[in-house]
Design a protein around this motif. Structure first.
Motif, PDB file in Angstrom:
ATOM      1  N   PRO A 196      12.717  67.193  28.068  1.00  0.00           N
ATOM      2  CA  PRO A 196      11.972  66.877  27.692  1.00  0.00           C
ATOM      3  C   PRO A 196      12.353  65.124  28.665  1.00  0.00           C
ATOM      4  CG  PRO A 196      14.424  67.061  26.018  1.00  0.00           C
ATOM      5  CD  PRO A 196      14.217  68.267  26.861  1.00  0.00           C
ATOM      6  N   GLY A 241       3.315  67.990  22.081  1.00  0.00           N
ATOM      7  CA  GLY A 241       3.373  66.456  21.540  1.00  0.00           C
ATOM      8  C   GLY A 241       2.329  65.922  21.081  1.00  0.00           C
ATOM      9  N   ILE A 277       0.828  66.337  18.239  1.00  0.00           N
ATOM     10  CA  ILE A 277       1.465  66.412  16.923  1.00  0.00           C
ATOM     11  C   ILE A 277       1.793  64.648  16.634  1.00  0.00           C
ATOM     12  CG2 ILE A 277       3.295  66.731  15.816  1.00  0.00           C
ATOM     13  CD1 ILE A 277       3.767  69.508  17.442  1.00  0.00           C
ATOM     14  N   LEU A 279      12.895  70.762  17.045  1.00  0.00           N
ATOM     15  CA  LEU A 279      11.410  71.653  17.255  1.00  0.00           C
ATOM     16  C   LEU A 279      10.462  71.541  15.760  1.00  0.00           C
ATOM     17  CD1 LEU A 279      12.197  74.144  19.903  1.00  0.00           C
ATOM     18  CD2 LEU A 279      11.613  72.293  19.944  1.00  0.00           C
ATOM     19  N   VAL A 280       9.432  71.263  15.840  1.00  0.00           N
ATOM     20  CA  VAL A 280       8.610  71.605  14.972  1.00  0.00           C
ATOM     21  C   VAL A 280       8.266  73.470  14.493  1.00  0.00           C
ATOM     22  CG1 VAL A 280       5.944  71.393  13.641  1.00  0.00           C
ATOM     23  CG2 VAL A 280       6.998  69.243  14.915  1.00  0.00           C
ATOM     24  N   PHE A 295       4.272  73.451  25.278  1.00  0.00           N
ATOM     25  CA  PHE A 295       3.976  74.766  24.699  1.00  0.00           C
ATOM     26  C   PHE A 295       3.863  76.649  25.971  1.00  0.00           C
ATOM     27  CE2 PHE A 295       2.231  78.198  22.662  1.00  0.00           C
ATOM     28  CZ  PHE A 295       2.391  78.506  21.605  1.00  0.00           C
ATOM     29  N   ARG A 309      11.026  55.462  29.398  1.00  0.00           N
ATOM     30  CA  ARG A 309      10.075  55.316  29.079  1.00  0.00           C
ATOM     31  C   ARG A 309       9.171  54.606  28.111  1.00  0.00           C
ATOM     32  NH1 ARG A 309       9.097  61.717  28.238  1.00  0.00           N
ATOM     33  NH2 ARG A 309       9.837  62.096  26.206  1.00  0.00           N
ATOM     34  N   ASP A 356      11.843  58.858  19.427  1.00  0.00           N
ATOM     35  CA  ASP A 356      12.467  60.433  19.030  1.00  0.00           C
ATOM     36  C   ASP A 356      13.253  59.814  20.739  1.00  0.00           C
ATOM     37  OD1 ASP A 356       9.811  60.383  20.748  1.00  0.00           O
ATOM     38  OD2 ASP A 356      10.043  62.771  19.927  1.00  0.00           O
TER      39      ASP A 356
HETATM   40  P1  ADP Z   1       9.141  65.800  25.721  1.00  0.00           P
HETATM   41  O1  ADP Z   1       7.882  66.157  26.676  1.00  0.00           O
HETATM   42  O2  ADP Z   1       8.815  65.098  26.019  1.00  0.00           O
HETATM   43  O3  ADP Z   1       9.702  66.338  25.665  1.00  0.00           O
HETATM   44  P2  ADP Z   1       7.090  66.378  23.676  1.00  0.00           P
HETATM   45  O4  ADP Z   1       5.723  65.079  23.400  1.00  0.00           O
HETATM   46  O5  ADP Z   1       6.520  67.302  24.280  1.00  0.00           O
HETATM   47  O6  ADP Z   1       8.038  65.677  24.282  1.00  0.00           O
HETATM   48  O7  ADP Z   1       6.982  66.585  21.992  1.00  0.00           O
HETATM   49  C1  ADP Z   1       8.230  65.963  21.170  1.00  0.00           C
HETATM   50  C2  ADP Z   1       8.607  66.559  20.073  1.00  0.00           C
HETATM   51  O8  ADP Z   1       7.201  67.226  19.723  1.00  0.00           O
HETATM   52  C3  ADP Z   1       8.904  67.542  20.121  1.00  0.00           C
HETATM   53  O9  ADP Z   1      10.246  67.180  20.435  1.00  0.00           O
HETATM   54  C4  ADP Z   1       9.161  68.020  18.794  1.00  0.00           C
HETATM   55  O10 ADP Z   1       9.858  67.998  17.704  1.00  0.00           O
HETATM   56  C5  ADP Z   1       7.578  68.636  18.914  1.00  0.00           C
HETATM   57  N1  ADP Z   1       6.758  69.786  19.664  1.00  0.00           N
HETATM   58  C6  ADP Z   1       6.116  69.259  20.627  1.00  0.00           C
HETATM   59  N2  ADP Z   1       5.675  70.705  21.197  1.00  0.00           N
HETATM   60  C7  ADP Z   1       6.823  71.589  20.056  1.00  0.00           C
HETATM   61  C8  ADP Z   1       6.597  72.801  20.820  1.00  0.00           C
HETATM   62  N3  ADP Z   1       5.315  74.298  21.582  1.00  0.00           N
HETATM   63  N4  ADP Z   1       7.139  73.382  19.551  1.00  0.00           N
HETATM   64  C9  ADP Z   1       8.050  72.224  18.575  1.00  0.00           C
HETATM   65  N5  ADP Z   1       8.030  71.819  18.656  1.00  0.00           N
HETATM   66  C10 ADP Z   1       7.156  70.688  19.148  1.00  0.00           C
END
Ligand code: ADP
Ligand code: ZN
Length: 210
Positions: free
Chosen positions: A9, A32, A35, A58-59, A86, A123, A158
């Motif tokens: 992240p 992200g 969501i 993580l979700v 992902f 950020r 977060d």
């Molecule tokens: P970053 O790019 O800063 O890591 P993201 O915006 O990609 O943050 O993700 C933020 C949050 O969304 C993660 O901490 C998680 O809770 C959830 N999330 C995003 N993508 C996934 C994934 N592939 N699996 C599980 N949780 C996810």
């Protein structure tokens, strides 16, 4: 071209995803962002995801796998796409394989934890359209205002320091093993994240041609 961007992240995946999107004219898909959008709209998915996200966890796999399945079935993905955020776990990568999707390459953006923690504090994200900024590395033209939609730019919940540490831990435990997973398939390209975003971009574009 079907691409995956890996990285901790705050390593700058989103920014690099945008560059590739502009260069190759393929959609950048951020789980992200999907969501966060669901959260904002108060959908069932958003409600399910909220507590995990806020705690830096993580979700659950089955939730994000459903999201990505639906998104990749849309028309704009048929000539390729960039996945930003992902897969984040081995079961997610396996699900992608089971969908019959042939990934061409996986670009891993490497940044040391110490630098990540520092970067995350700068950020900002647009609360209206989700565009991302950094007060030092990628400032918006007008302070606190989004370039794209004039919405307010804010600190993501977060991105607060304690949550960032938790997210880094989750990254090392659950996401980093994906480097091995794709290395074994001969698909992994490592990009060393640079101090200047444009220098990282140069390396990313090189990794696309390699
Ligand atoms: P970053 O790019 O800063 O890591 P993201 O915006 O990609 O943050 O993700 C933020 C949050 O969304 C993660 O901490 C998680 O809770 C959830 N999330 C995003 N993508 C996934 C994934 N592939 N699996 C599980 N949780 C996810
Ligand atoms: Zn905006």
């Amino acid at each position: 071209m079907k691409l995956i961007l890996l990285g901790a992240p705050g390593a700058g995946k989103g920014t690099q995803a945008e560059v590739i999107c502009d260069t190759l004219k393929i959609p950048a898909i951020s789980t992200g962002n999907i969501i966060r959008e669901a959260l904002k709209n108060g959908t069932e998915l958003g409600l399910k995801a909220k507590s995990y996200m806020d705690e830096g966890k993580l979700v659950p796999d089955e939730v994000v796998i459903e999201i990505i399945k639906e998104r990749l079935s849309q028309d704009d993905c048929k000539d390729g796409f960039i996945l930003d955020g992902f897969p984040r776990t081995v079961p997610q990568a396996e699900a992608l394989d089971r969908m019959g999707i042939e990934i061409d390459r996986v670009i891993d953006i490497e940044v040391a934890d110490e630098r990540i923690a520092k970067r995350m504090s700068g950020r900002r994200v647009c609360e209206k359209c989700g565009a991302s900024y950094h007060i030092e590395y990628k400032p918006s033209k007008a302070e606190g205002k989004c370039d794209k939609c004039d919405g307010n730019t804010v600190i993501r919940k977060d991105d607060e320091p304690a949550t960032v540490l938790q997210r880094l831990e989750v990254y090392h435990e659950q996401t980093e093993p994906l480097k091995d997973y794709y290395e074994k398939k001969g698909k992994l390209y490592i990009v060393e994240g640079q101090e200047e975003v444009k220098d990282t971009t140069t390396l990313t574009l090189k990794a696309l041609e390699a």
